[in-house]
Design an enzyme around this catalytic site. Structure first.
Site, PDB file in Angstrom:
ATOM      1  N   ASP A   1      16.139  42.378  40.776  1.00 19.81           N
ATOM      2  CA  ASP A   1      17.214  43.208  40.226  1.00 19.81           C
ATOM      3  C   ASP A   1      18.380  42.303  39.832  1.00 19.81           C
ATOM      4  O   ASP A   1      18.527  41.192  40.355  1.00 19.81           O
ATOM      5  CB  ASP A   1      17.628  44.225  41.289  1.00 19.81           C
ATOM      6  CG  ASP A   1      18.921  44.941  40.935  1.00 19.81           C
ATOM      7  OD1 ASP A   1      18.965  45.561  39.861  1.00 19.81           O
ATOM      8  OD2 ASP A   1      19.879  44.864  41.729  1.00 19.81           O
TER       9      ASP A   1
ATOM     10  N   THR B   1      15.874  45.628  35.719  1.00 19.73           N
ATOM     11  CA  THR B   1      17.254  46.097  35.701  1.00 19.73           C
ATOM     12  C   THR B   1      17.408  47.439  34.991  1.00 19.73           C
ATOM     13  O   THR B   1      16.522  47.849  34.219  1.00 19.73           O
ATOM     14  CB  THR B   1      18.139  45.039  34.993  1.00 19.73           C
ATOM     15  OG1 THR B   1      19.482  45.505  34.918  1.00 19.73           O
ATOM     16  CG2 THR B   1      17.629  44.767  33.587  1.00 19.73           C
ATOM     17  N   GLY B   2      18.532  48.075  35.238  1.00 22.51           N
ATOM     18  CA  GLY B   2      18.886  49.263  34.468  1.00 22.51           C
ATOM     19  C   GLY B   2      19.468  48.915  33.117  1.00 22.51           C
ATOM     20  O   GLY B   2      19.607  49.782  32.250  1.00 22.51           O
TER      21      GLY B   2
ATOM     22  N   LYS C   1      11.411  51.320  37.962  1.00 20.65           N
ATOM     23  CA  LYS C   1      11.119  49.895  38.108  1.00 20.65           C
ATOM     24  C   LYS C   1       9.791  49.689  38.824  1.00 20.65           C
ATOM     25  O   LYS C   1       8.995  48.810  38.458  1.00 20.65           O
ATOM     26  CB  LYS C   1      12.238  49.204  38.883  1.00 20.65           C
ATOM     27  CG  LYS C   1      13.575  49.126  38.168  1.00 20.65           C
ATOM     28  CD  LYS C   1      14.578  48.347  39.016  1.00 20.65           C
ATOM     29  CE  LYS C   1      15.958  48.289  38.397  1.00 20.65           C
ATOM     30  NZ  LYS C   1      16.896  47.487  39.201  1.00 20.65           N
TER      31      LYS C   1
ATOM     32  N   ASP D   1      18.899  46.081  45.830  1.00 21.41           N
ATOM     33  CA  ASP D   1      20.018  46.478  46.688  1.00 21.41           C
ATOM     34  C   ASP D   1      20.460  47.925  46.545  1.00 21.41           C
ATOM     35  O   ASP D   1      21.151  48.451  47.401  1.00 21.41           O
ATOM     36  CB  ASP D   1      21.228  45.572  46.410  1.00 21.41           C
ATOM     37  CG  ASP D   1      21.901  45.883  45.078  1.00 21.41           C
ATOM     38  OD1 ASP D   1      21.201  45.892  44.043  1.00 21.41           O
ATOM     39  OD2 ASP D   1      23.117  46.133  45.074  1.00 21.41           O
TER      40      ASP D   1
END
Length: 271
Positions: A9, A43-44, A198, A221
């Protein structure tokens, strides 16, 4: 342990609180890459918001990959799309209905840019666009075409973070049944099409690369990492700054993102 793929991430994990990769973390990941381990940033963010960090790590070309938009899209670093899960105009209308539940900004993310129908943009949305190297296109709802397609939705605060909490607490059951809804920060809510995550994207990519799931290590996280931590086969490492749900689902809790948590875990288990 034979790890062949490391999924990392970005915000709060690879990146420190200054939005940078710490030198020791960079060095350790490059060592892993030099040993033939596939490092995948998950990742977003859209690809545009990831490329500077790919470049820093020396990742490039059609043999390297990113998972972006919280897993809705898998792209190689030559820009080719391997998987693309989109929402449509009906989803656009549904998101507009949800926005009425609180005083928040709503934006729609595509590989090209961010779209919004809000004329008053909060700082959170502006910062998000800047951090991911994106332009924001402001349009009236009636200007949005019927064939509008997008990969991810973001709700964020305008002035009061409590409004995001208000929206979260009032999202109806039909929305949770229809979409994948997560939080990566207290200031936002992120929505994807159902099963776009993800974790699912990582399974697809590992299968494509003929890598067994037991040879995949993940770092995360926040709420948009939960899908990776729900897979019993992955080796799961939570950052020291992770939310409790991530820590409780992890095989190991490392140091935080400001103290080379990734590097310490890789040295302990992989390198």
């Amino acid at each position: 342990m034979s790890i062949k793929l490391i999924a990392v991430d970005l915000d709060g994990t690879l990146l420190s609180s200054t939005n940078s990769i710490l030198p020791e973390t960079e060095k350790t990941l490059k060592n892993a890459i030099s040993e033939g381990i596939q490092v995948v940033l998950a990742t977003g963010r859209p690809l545009s918001g990831v490329m500077p960090f790919n470049k820093q790590l020396g990742l490039a070309g059609n043999k390297q990959y990113n998972i972006v938009f919280n897993g809705a899209v898998i792209q190689n670093l030559a820009g080719d799309v391997l998987m693309n899960q989109e929402m449509n105009y009906q989803d656009f209308s549904n998101m507009r209905k949800l926005q009425r539940l609180a005083h928040v900004n709503l934006h729609f993310e595509t590989p090209e840019c961010f779209w919004t129908c809000d004329r008053d943009l909060g700082a959170n949305l502006a910062v998000n666009a800047a951090m991911t190297n994106n332009m924001i296109k402001v349009r009236r709802a009636e200007e949005i075409p019927q064939d509008f397609a997008f990969n991810k939705v973001g709700f964020s605060m305008t002035e009061d973070v409590n409004e995001v909490e208000k929206l979260w607490n009032n999202i109806p059951e039909w929305a949770f049944a229809k979409y994948d809804i997560v939080r990566s920060f207290s200031t936002n809510i992120e929505i994807n099409i159902k099963d776009a995550s993800k974790g699912n994207a990582l399974m697809v990519l590992a299968d494509r690369l003929k890598i067994d799931q037991s040879q995949v290590m993940v770092f995360g996280d926040q709420g948009n990492d939960i899908s990776m931590f729900s897979n019993p086969n992955f080796k799961k490492v939570a950052m020291g700054n992770a939310i409790e749900l991530i820590k409780d689902s992890a095989d190991y809790v490392t140091d935080d993102n400001d103290h080379d948590g990734i590097a310490k875990a890789l040295k302990k288990y992989v390198l």
